[in-house]
Design a protein around this motif. Sequence first.
Motif, PDB file in Angstrom:
ATOM      1  N   LYS A  11      21.928  86.735  84.120  1.00 17.28           N
ATOM      2  CA  LYS A  11      20.644  86.350  82.788  1.00 17.28           C
ATOM      3  C   LYS A  11      20.810  85.339  82.137  1.00 17.28           C
ATOM      4  O   LYS A  11      19.976  84.826  81.937  1.00 17.28           O
ATOM      5  CB  LYS A  11      21.124  88.135  81.736  1.00 17.28           C
ATOM      6  N   ALA A  14      20.236  81.467  83.830  1.00 14.28           N
ATOM      7  CA  ALA A  14      19.065  81.623  84.150  1.00 14.28           C
ATOM      8  C   ALA A  14      18.275  81.398  82.482  1.00 14.28           C
ATOM      9  O   ALA A  14      17.586  80.365  82.626  1.00 14.28           O
ATOM     10  CB  ALA A  14      18.619  82.565  84.732  1.00 14.28           C
ATOM     11  N   GLY A  15      18.995  82.065  81.379  1.00 16.98           N
ATOM     12  CA  GLY A  15      18.414  81.366  80.719  1.00 16.98           C
ATOM     13  C   GLY A  15      18.528  80.691  79.272  1.00 16.98           C
ATOM     14  O   GLY A  15      17.685  79.701  79.383  1.00 16.98           O
ATOM     15  N   ILE A  16      20.007  79.958  80.050  1.00 18.20           N
ATOM     16  CA  ILE A  16      20.049  78.854  79.156  1.00 18.20           C
ATOM     17  C   ILE A  16      19.777  77.877  79.969  1.00 18.20           C
ATOM     18  O   ILE A  16      19.046  76.810  79.978  1.00 18.20           O
ATOM     19  CB  ILE A  16      21.510  78.521  79.572  1.00 18.20           C
ATOM     20  N   LEU A  17      19.171  77.795  81.330  1.00 18.49           N
ATOM     21  CA  LEU A  17      18.677  76.940  82.552  1.00 18.49           C
ATOM     22  C   LEU A  17      17.128  76.504  82.549  1.00 18.49           C
ATOM     23  O   LEU A  17      16.982  75.560  81.826  1.00 18.49           O
ATOM     24  CB  LEU A  17      18.556  76.801  83.720  1.00 18.49           C
ATOM     25  N   ALA A  18      16.545  78.148  81.910  1.00 24.24           N
ATOM     26  CA  ALA A  18      14.775  77.569  81.830  1.00 24.24           C
ATOM     27  C   ALA A  18      14.785  76.856  80.690  1.00 24.24           C
ATOM     28  O   ALA A  18      13.801  76.020  79.574  1.00 24.24           O
ATOM     29  CB  ALA A  18      14.722  79.019  81.199  1.00 24.24           C
ATOM     30  N   LEU A  19      16.129  77.182  79.101  1.00 19.09           N
ATOM     31  CA  LEU A  19      15.766  76.243  78.524  1.00 19.09           C
ATOM     32  C   LEU A  19      16.159  74.479  78.459  1.00 19.09           C
ATOM     33  O   LEU A  19      15.349  74.066  77.672  1.00 19.09           O
ATOM     34  CB  LEU A  19      16.693  77.247  76.985  1.00 19.09           C
ATOM     35  N   VAL A  21      15.673  73.454  80.473  1.00 18.34           N
ATOM     36  CA  VAL A  21      14.175  72.831  82.127  1.00 18.34           C
ATOM     37  C   VAL A  21      12.800  72.141  80.739  1.00 18.34           C
ATOM     38  O   VAL A  21      11.951  70.802  80.855  1.00 18.34           O
ATOM     39  CB  VAL A  21      13.863  73.942  82.759  1.00 18.34           C
ATOM     40  N   HIS A  22      13.174  72.821  79.459  1.00 13.74           N
ATOM     41  CA  HIS A  22      11.518  73.065  79.320  1.00 13.74           C
ATOM     42  C   HIS A  22      11.947  72.243  78.161  1.00 13.74           C
ATOM     43  O   HIS A  22      11.199  70.734  77.484  1.00 13.74           O
ATOM     44  CB  HIS A  22      11.478  74.439  77.875  1.00 13.74           C
ATOM     45  N   PHE A  26      10.420  68.104  77.603  1.00 12.42           N
ATOM     46  CA  PHE A  26       8.825  68.135  76.039  1.00 12.42           C
ATOM     47  C   PHE A  26       9.774  66.592  74.997  1.00 12.42           C
ATOM     48  O   PHE A  26       9.122  65.736  75.257  1.00 12.42           O
ATOM     49  CB  PHE A  26       9.097  69.283  74.935  1.00 12.42           C
TER      50      PHE A  26
ATOM     51  N   LEU B  28       3.878  78.627  75.865  1.00 10.14           N
ATOM     52  CA  LEU B  28       4.555  77.996  76.699  1.00 10.14           C
ATOM     53  C   LEU B  28       5.685  79.846  76.764  1.00 10.14           C
ATOM     54  O   LEU B  28       6.416  79.396  76.879  1.00 10.14           O
ATOM     55  CB  LEU B  28       5.009  77.684  74.559  1.00 10.14           C
ATOM     56  N   SER B  31       6.050  80.856  80.128  1.00  6.08           N
ATOM     57  CA  SER B  31       6.854  79.315  81.009  1.00  6.08           C
ATOM     58  C   SER B  31       7.896  79.132  80.970  1.00  6.08           C
ATOM     59  O   SER B  31       9.175  79.981  81.397  1.00  6.08           O
ATOM     60  CB  SER B  31       6.040  78.201  80.140  1.00  6.08           C
ATOM     61  N   LEU B  32       8.179  79.858  79.364  1.00  8.84           N
ATOM     62  CA  LEU B  32       9.928  80.421  79.498  1.00  8.84           C
ATOM     63  C   LEU B  32      10.451  81.807  80.359  1.00  8.84           C
ATOM     64  O   LEU B  32      11.390  81.527  81.057  1.00  8.84           O
ATOM     65  CB  LEU B  32      10.501  79.885  78.260  1.00  8.84           C
ATOM     66  N   TRP B  35      10.184  80.881  84.012  1.00  4.88           N
ATOM     67  CA  TRP B  35      11.299  79.577  84.068  1.00  4.88           C
ATOM     68  C   TRP B  35      12.954  80.113  84.383  1.00  4.88           C
ATOM     69  O   TRP B  35      13.398  79.955  85.050  1.00  4.88           O
ATOM     70  CB  TRP B  35      11.692  78.695  83.786  1.00  4.88           C
ATOM     71  N   TRP B  36      13.056  81.102  83.720  1.00  9.48           N
ATOM     72  CA  TRP B  36      13.990  82.231  83.111  1.00  9.48           C
ATOM     73  C   TRP B  36      14.151  82.844  84.638  1.00  9.48           C
ATOM     74  O   TRP B  36      15.287  82.904  85.295  1.00  9.48           O
ATOM     75  CB  TRP B  36      13.774  83.011  82.116  1.00  9.48           C
TER      76      TRP B  36
END
Lengths: 250, 225
Positions: A11, A14-19, A21-22, A26, B28, B31-32, B35-36
């Motif tokens: 968890k 994956a959360g860190i990777l999602a951040l 990516v965003h 940006f 947003l 999307s977050l 991706w998670w």
Amino acid sequence: MSATAFYEPYKLPAGILALVVHSVFFALLYFGFNWNRQPFSNPAMTVELWSSLPEDAVRLPATPKIEVAVPPPPQEKIAKPDIVMPEKKKPAAKPVETKPEKTKPVQKAVEAVKPRPDAKTPAAQSAEARIANQQAAQHQAAQARQDELDAANGRVVDEFRAKINAKIRRNVVNPPGVDKDARAEFMVTLLPGGAVLKADLVKSSGNAAYDDAVERAILKSDPLPVPQDALLFNRFRQLDLVFKPEQPAE
Amino acid sequence: MEVTQDLSFVHLIGNASVLVQLVMGLLLFVSLMSWWYIFLKMFAIRDEVRLTEEFEDAFWHNQNLNELYRYANSSSLRNQGAMERIFAAGFVEFVKLKKQNGVDASAVMEGTRRAMRATYQREMDRLESHLAFLASVGSVSPYVGLFGTVWGIMNAFRGLANVGQATLAHVAPGIAEALVATAMGLFAAIPAVVAYNRYAHEINRLSTRFDSFTEEFSNVLQRQP
């Protein structure tokens, strides 16, 4: 093993990777390319080659020099020969005016030497002639001033005509296959302020597409540049404009 | 409507109307989340495939079922794949039924298969979790973005109505900021759709492997004395 609570060990990564990516996305958007539009120079300003109008209009009437021995060359271009003629006469009139003044001291000297009764008449005559000459000179000066004003107005008219032509020509989209020597003649009726009331085809160029293109350009150029002066504007109510493809009209 | 020359990204979002900003915020967030889940499922499925291969290998090389069961039970929760759990459930049920006297062979096999089937379904449910979310994001977020864009463009044109001489410069910033919403919707949707299709395919393959294993293991158990 309980089925409802799944064991999910990833968890946090994956959360860190999602951040990540965003934030990368940006950052790319923000720094990747230039969002600010470059303030480009107005093409209309760069194309305009005409000298500034108000300067001439103000300067010319303000300098009514009497001895305008050299009439400005634009005046010759302005097709008004009948009015220019008296102007040319004027340098000739000036010597006439100066002559009696030169002869006067001589006559006075003659008068002093020989106080003849009949000598009074030439003197009076010369004085009268002088006054008449002066009046004529004044009249001619006024005439010249008027001429210059007219000439200046003529120049203003020409300048505005050129501006109108330039503005319309900028908007003409030449259709393909137009002859180089096609000539479309339009009678444009204007309202004060430069609004186009109507544009009538006087003489077709022979190519309907080109006629239409010019007409569209005229309507698109609304409002046309016209002088603010109401008297001058009268010369713009009806405009006869000739258009040729690729070449400056008129 | 104020006509600005500055079309920077932050400016575009900051100048948008409240509803468009809400849509952008929602997108947003979605999307977050997507991706998670994408990363979560990526790790989970990668582990599942690895554990399945390891267990299949152990199963076909080690014919002693008791040893295999001990091995399956001893491994930690993290290293216990779905196939190991199916095996353990079937084996436990089989042993229990065998110990009871008076139960015939077909009833034993049926009970064993039922137990394996139940575990299999639970494991599939675990593997497929969050996939529905990815599918929803993939299909819905473009529409949400489009809604924001339509609303923004409506506002831009409403502002245009008050201007006598309409030029492109009056509408362009409004449309640009409205289109950011569509861009965000697509940004959320595309990875979600790609991930959904890929994961659905991989889970389908895993499910086939579990099914075949269940059949094969049933055969092995039937041969047991």
